[in-house]
Design an enzyme around this catalytic site. Structure first.
Site, PDB file in Angstrom:
ATOM      1  N   SER A   1      27.598  47.504  -0.373  1.00 49.18           N
ATOM      2  CA  SER A   1      26.616  48.580  -0.371  1.00 49.18           C
ATOM      3  C   SER A   1      26.536  49.235  -1.735  1.00 49.18           C
ATOM      4  CB  SER A   1      26.976  49.622   0.691  1.00 49.18           C
ATOM      5  OG  SER A   1      26.123  50.739   0.616  1.00 49.18           O
TER       6      SER A   1
ATOM      7  N   THR B   1      31.110  37.940  28.311  1.00 49.26           N
ATOM      8  CA  THR B   1      29.798  37.453  28.720  1.00 49.26           C
ATOM      9  C   THR B   1      28.854  38.638  28.773  1.00 49.26           C
ATOM     10  OG1 THR B   1      30.358  37.708  31.064  1.00 49.26           O
ATOM     11  CG2 THR B   1      30.761  35.545  30.076  1.00 49.26           C
TER      12      THR B   1
ATOM     13  N   SER C   1       0.866  -1.162   0.000  1.00 45.70           N
ATOM     14  CA  SER C   1       0.000   0.000   0.000  1.00 45.70           C
ATOM     15  C   SER C   1       0.906   1.217   0.000  1.00 45.70           C
ATOM     16  CB  SER C   1      -0.875  -0.001   1.268  1.00 45.70           C
ATOM     17  OG  SER C   1      -1.443   1.280   1.495  1.00 45.70           O
ATOM     18  N   THR C   2       0.370   2.352  -0.425  1.00 48.99           N
ATOM     19  CA  THR C   2       1.118   3.595  -0.241  1.00 48.99           C
ATOM     20  C   THR C   2       1.536   3.744   1.215  1.00 48.99           C
ATOM     21  OG1 THR C   2       0.028   4.758  -2.066  1.00 48.99           O
ATOM     22  CG2 THR C   2       0.914   6.125  -0.284  1.00 48.99           C
TER      23      THR C   2
END
Length: 470
Positions: free
Chosen positions: A320, A189, A142-143
């Site tokens: 840019s 940090t 089956s699928t």
């Protein structure tokens, strides 16, 4: 009817199929019905290859069980070997996203295999009385078992490719870590000065975190080797002969070289999508961590005069249309965006897995689309990051050293000698007056000697700190 077409039928009626096509009427209906992504099955060759393995294993198991004769089995096996070899991929025209739990994909494979097999037997395409897509190619299937089994095989192959890309990226970071092992820099940090480290340690940590994801992917890869082949429609094995499931999976493992095993509960395995959720979650984890690394690379290279300016990324293109000479970190930016897509695709996988009802999850096509695209994009992103960015990074060694020695954060090394309160007072004065920690501690307050300072703040001790007290 034009000589360039043949007439095929299904229970909905007849349609004209191009004579050159190896697909048939059901595939043609799928092409007409589903135009969502614009990405056909042909763009996923490993999925097609996986179907070749699945249908070959099924044919041989059916022959073993006495369901298919030798001549038909031989034709199916020949056709499957052609798919496994990478041929006829252009005949897989169904959109990756489709209704029907993948039926269109399964039938696309069935029809292509049948028509390749018919020509091998000496018959014309569409002459299905001799080799039928449903009766023969889809025999005992089956699928609902063929599609997820092929899906899992394809994912297994794709994970291998992605892991290879990750391992190469990890090696690139380790290589940079080695070359930067003596580059002293300030750790941070909360984007504030913390304590010294080396750029090599930072890049080694990038490599380590990628290595963790390699291990997680290898672990989750094992989950998708459990298949429901032989379950047929809902897991009861209807229309499959006794012993077929075990024989089919044995053949599948042998030819694909993937260690597939038969699920213990085929009903549960037919609707369960838990392995996809875990795999997608692992991919999301990898995307989150890789995006974090790219954020760090963009910060560390910011400048060139007014930013961190600790590293230089290879210049890839003008940055840019208005600011002359500007160069942007375009490679990490592109990887960031890829990671955002993968993180979003994980939600698609989550919702599709949850949407399964009763004995089947009909949303597997979008699961396949989300996972296939995520792996494809991330593999390309990792290769691009390695080739166009990491391998070409250079360090600004003097800049990073100067920032360390001018940082207030290095007062932390004095805690064992002067105590937290006095060290904090020194930091406060340095911040207020702009004086260096060295001048306040050694020259003004004479709290330690120059010799002790040199011992504490030697590059060797800053890189591999040892406890130093009075």
């Amino acid at each position: 009817m034009s000589k360039n077409f043949r007439k095929e039928h299904d229970f909905l009626g007849e349609k004209e199929v191009p004579n050159s096509a190896y697909y048939g009427v059901q595939t043609l209906r799928a092409k007409e019905n589903f135009d969502i992504t614009g990405i056909p099955l042909s763009k996923e060759p490993l999925f097609i290859k996986a179907f070749g393995y699945v249908k070959k294993a099924a044919a041989l198991a059916n022959k073993d069980c006495g369901v298919l004769d030798k001549k038909i089995t031989e034709a199916i096996v020949f056709a499957c070997d052609e798919l496994i070899a990478g041929k006829y991929t252009d005949q897989f025209i169904s959109d990756l996203i489709q209704g029907g739990a993948g039926t269109s994909t399964n039938m696309n494979a069935n029809e292509v295999i049948a028509n390749i097999g018919l020509e091998y037997m000496g018959y014309a395409k569409g002459d299905y009385e001799h080799l039928h897509p449903n009766n023969h190619v889809n025999c005992s299937q089956s699928t609902n078992d063929a599609y997820p089994t092929a899906f899992r095989l394809a994912l297994y192959f794709i994970i291998d490719d992605f892991v290879t890309s990750l391992e190469k990226l990890q090696a690139s970071f380790y290589k940079k870590g080695k070359s930067f092992k003596d580059v002293l820099k300030m750790g941070r940090t909360q984007l504030q000065d913390a304590v010294p480290m080396t750029l090599g340690q930072e890049f080694n940590a990038f490599a380590t975190t990628i290595g963790e994801d390699v291990q997680r992917l290898k672990e989750v890869q094992k989950l998708i080797t459990e298949v429901n082949m032989g379950a047929t429609a809902i897991g009861t094995g209807v229309n499959a002969p006794k012993g077929y499931a075990e024989k089919c999976v044995k053949h599948l493992a042998k030819f694909s070289k993937v260690p597939v095993t038969l699920a213990a509960d085929l009903i549960e395995a037919t609707y369960d999508a838990g392995a996809y959720v875990q795999l997608s979650g692992t991919m999301k984890r990898c995307a989150v961590k890789l995006s974090k690394i790219c954020n760090d690379l963009r910060l560390l290279s910011s400048g060139p005069r007014c930013g961190f300016q600790e590293i230089n990324l290879p210049p890839m293109q003008p940055g840019s249309s208005i600011m002359p000479g500007k160069v942007n970190p375009v490679i990490p930016e592109a990887v960031n965006q890829t990671c955002f897509y993968v993180i979003g695709a994980d939600l698609t996988v989550t919702m599709a897995a949850e949407a399964g009802q009763l004995q089947l999850n009909v949303m597997e096509p979008v699961l396949a689309f989300a996972l296939f695209t995520s792996f494809e994009y991330m593999t390309k992103a990792c290769d691009m990051l390695r080739e166009k960015c990491i391998d070409g990074i250079t360090a600004n060694k003097e800049r990073t050293k100067d920032m360390v020695m001018n940082s207030i954060g290095i007062v932390t090394q004095l805690n064992p000698i002067l105590g937290y309160e006095q060290s904090a007072d020194i930091a406060r004065e340095a911040l207020k007056t702009g004086k260096s920690i060295h001048d306040i501690v050694v020259k003004e307050r004479k709290l330690i000697t120059q010799k002790k300072w040199d011992e504490i703040y030697s590059i060797e001790n800053l890189i591999n700190p040892k406890f130093i007290n009075q």
